[in-house]
Design an enzyme around this catalytic site. Structure first.
Site, PDB file in Angstrom:
ATOM      1  N   ASP A   1       8.151  62.398  -7.481  1.00 31.93           N
ATOM      2  CA  ASP A   1       8.660  63.436  -6.573  1.00 31.93           C
ATOM      3  C   ASP A   1       7.619  63.832  -5.542  1.00 31.93           C
ATOM      4  OD1 ASP A   1      10.353  63.682  -9.138  1.00 31.93           O
ATOM      5  OD2 ASP A   1      11.471  64.682  -7.544  1.00 31.93           O
ATOM      6  N   GLY A  59      17.235  63.582  -7.304  1.00 30.75           N
ATOM      7  CA  GLY A  59      16.351  62.445  -7.065  1.00 30.75           C
ATOM      8  C   GLY A  59      15.686  62.653  -5.714  1.00 30.75           C
ATOM      9  N   LYS A 101       9.457  63.691 -13.182  1.00 27.60           N
ATOM     10  CA  LYS A 101      10.263  64.381 -14.190  1.00 27.60           C
ATOM     11  C   LYS A 101       9.452  64.718 -15.430  1.00 27.60           C
ATOM     12  CE  LYS A 101      13.554  65.521 -13.901  1.00 27.60           C
ATOM     13  NZ  LYS A 101      13.809  66.955 -13.541  1.00 27.60           N
TER      14      LYS A 101
HETATM   15  O1  MRU Z   1      15.331  66.771 -11.281  1.00 24.61           O
HETATM   16  P1  MRU Z   1      15.644  65.415 -10.716  1.00 24.61           P
HETATM   17  O2  MRU Z   1      16.679  64.681 -11.489  1.00 24.61           O
HETATM   18  O3  MRU Z   1      15.929  65.455  -9.236  1.00 24.61           O
HETATM   19  O4  MRU Z   1      14.278  64.606 -10.889  1.00 24.61           O
HETATM   20  C1  MRU Z   1      14.220  63.288 -10.447  1.00 24.61           C
HETATM   21  C2  MRU Z   1      12.964  62.597 -10.772  1.00 24.61           C
HETATM   22  O5  MRU Z   1      12.036  63.166 -11.316  1.00 24.61           O
HETATM   23  C3  MRU Z   1      12.831  61.180 -10.319  1.00 24.61           C
HETATM   24  O6  MRU Z   1      12.036  60.449 -11.187  1.00 24.61           O
HETATM   25  C4  MRU Z   1      12.212  61.146  -8.915  1.00 24.61           C
HETATM   26  O7  MRU Z   1      12.861  62.036  -8.059  1.00 24.61           O
HETATM   27  C5  MRU Z   1      12.255  59.791  -8.330  1.00 24.61           C
HETATM   28  S1  MRU Z   1      13.906  59.315  -7.935  1.00 24.61           S
HETATM   29  C6  MRU Z   1      13.833  57.834  -7.132  1.00 24.61           C
END
Ligand code: MRU
Length: 357
Positions: free
Chosen positions: A247, A61, A258
Site C-alpha cells: 500500500d 486494493g 495488509k
Molecule cells: O484493505 P485492503 O483490502 O484495501 O488492503 C489491500 C492490501 O493490503 C493489498 O495487499 C495492497 O493494496 C496491494 S493490492 C494490489
C-alpha cells in the site's frame, strides 16, 4: 534470474475479472463486500459516491482505489462550472479532499489525485475531456505495469516453486491482472509455480472471499490456509516464495501492506524462504523516509467481534483493529515494480531506481 520460457502469457485466459467500469456516465464498481456469494456492481454518479465506496471497501486494493479516485475526479467535474482547467482547480478541490480522506494508508489514492490536479492545471476549455483521458491513462498504465511486473517477478522463481500470498492483490485490487497475483498468474502460466497457497486474511477475509475465488475464475488452483498456519506451512518446506502487494513503499524500502504481512516476512526469513513485494511505482512514496511515518488505518473493531455479521465475542470485550502493518526493508528479498527489481532494498537501492519519483 531464471531463464524465461519461450511461451508468452495468454492474458485473455489468465485475467478475466474487471472491478472498475466507466460507462461514460457512471462509475460501476464490482462490490467486493458481497463476493463471492453476490456478484454485483455499485453505481457511482457523484464523487461523494466514489469516496463512500472507497471508505466502505466496495472497491479496495491500493491501485484500484487510486483508479476509482481518478474517475471520482471526472464525476466531480460534472458538478462545477469553469472556463478552463486552472479556474476549475480551486472549485474541484473540496471533492478531491473528500476522496483523499476516504482511506489513509495506500499512497496510490493521493498519487492519482495529484496526477489529476496536474492534468487539470494545464488544461484549456476542454478540461473535462482532459480529466477523462487522464483517468483512462491511469487505468491503462496500471494494467500494463501489472503485466510487466508479472513477468519480472516470475523470472525470479525456479520452475515448480511453491508460493504463499496474502490479502487480495489481483485483478480485483487493480485495473487487471494484479500485482502479487499478477506474478502468480505469470508464474503459473510459465510453469514456474507448482503450488499456490493463500492466507484467509482476517478479519475482512480478502484471501478466502476474494483471492481464491478470483484465481478459480481463471482456472488456477489455490489452497486456502488459516493465517495462523503460515509458519507451519513454511516449516514443512512447501513455500519457496512469499509474494505480497503493498500500500506504500518508503524511501528506505519499508513496506506497508495488509495486517499480517510483517509476521509472514519474519517467518519467511526464519525458515530461509524468500519474500517478494510486488507493486507499481505509483505505490512508491519517496517523500516518506521510513515505515514509522506511515499512518496505519484502524477500522471498526466490530470486524473482530463477529463472523458473517453474527457476534461471537462476549459483550463488553474490546478489540483493536489496525488493518495494515509495516515490514522493514531488511526482511524483503525483492521489490518488483514495472521500472525494475530492487533486490535487498535500502535507501541507496531505492534512490537508484526512483530518483525522480
Ligand atoms: O484493505 P485492503 O483490502 O484495501 O488492503 C489491500 C492490501 O493490503 C493489498 O495487499 C495492497 O493494496 C496491494 S493490492 C494490489
Amino acid at each position: 534470474m531464471h531463464e524465461t520460457p519461450a511461451s508468452p502469457i495468454d492474458y485473455a485466459r489468465y485475467d478475466r475479472i474487471r472491478p472498475i467500469r466507466w460507462t461514460g456516465e457512471t462509475l460501476e464498481l464490482l462490490d467486493q463486500r458481497g463476493l463471492p456469494a453476490a456478484v454485483g456492481y455499485v453505481a457511482c454518479t457523484t464523487s461523494n459516491d466514489v469516496a463512500a465506496a472507497i471508505h466502505a471497501l466496495a472497491v479496495r486494493g491500493a491501485p484500484a482505489i487510486g483508479i476509482a479516485a481518478a474517475w471520482g475526479t471526472v464525476l466531480a467535474a460534472r458538478a462545477i462550472d469553469a472556463a478552463d482547467g486552472s479556474s476549475a482547480l480551486a472549485l474541484i478541490e473540496p471533492a478531491l479532499q473528500r476522496l483523499n480522506a476516504a482511506r489513509p494508508t495506500a499512497v496510490n489514492l493521493a498519487w492519482a489525485l495529484a496526477r489529476m490536479r496536474r492534468a487539470l492545471a494545464g488544461a484549456g476549455s476542454d478540461w473535462r475531456g482532459v480529466l477523462e483521458r487522464e483517468a483512462r491513462a491511469i487505468e491503462a498504465e496500471d494494467l500494463a505495469a501489472n503485466r510487466r511486473m508479472g513477468e519480472l517477478g516470475a523470472s525470479l522463481m525456479a520452475p515448480g516453486s511453491g508460493v504463499l500470498t496474502h490479502c487480495n492483490t489481483g485483478s480485483l485490487a487493480t485495473a487487471g491482472f494484479g500485482t502479487a497475483l499478477g506474478v502468480i498468474r505469470a508464474g503459473v502460466a510459465q510453469g514456474r509455480i507448482g503450488k499456490v497457497f493463500a492466507g484467509e486474511t482476517r478479519p475482512w477475509m480478502q484471501g478466502s472471499r476474494l483471492t481464491v475465488w478470483e484465481l478459480q475464475q481463471d482456472g488456477i488452483d489455490a489452497t486456502l490456509i488459516a493465517d495462523a498456519a503460515a509458519s507451519h506451512l513454511m516449516q514443512g518446506g512447501q513455500v519457496d516464495w512469499v509474494v505480497v502487494g503493498a500500500d506504500r513503499i518508503c524511501a528506505n524500502g519499508d513496506v506497508a501492506n495488509k495486517i499480517g504481512t510483517y509476521q509472514l516476512a519474519i517467518a519467511a526469513r526464519f525458515h530461509g524462504r524468500k519474500f517478494m513485494v510486488v507493486a507499481p511505482s505509483s505505490t512508491v512514496d519517496m517523500d516518506t523516509a521510513s515505515g514509522d511515518l506511515i499512518e496505519i488505518e484502524e477500522r471498526d473493531p466490530g470486524e473482530l467481534l463477529g463472523v458473517g455479521g453474527k457476534r461471537i465475542v462476549a459483550e463488553g470485550i474490546s478489540a483493536w483493529n489496525p488493518v495494515f502493518d509495516v515490514t522493514p526493508a531488511a526482511l524483503i528479498d525483492a521489490i518488483v515494480t514495472e521500472k525494475g527489481i530492487v533486490e535487498h532494498p535500502d535507501e541507496a537501492s531505492m534512490r537508484a531506481l526512483f530518483a525522480d519519483a
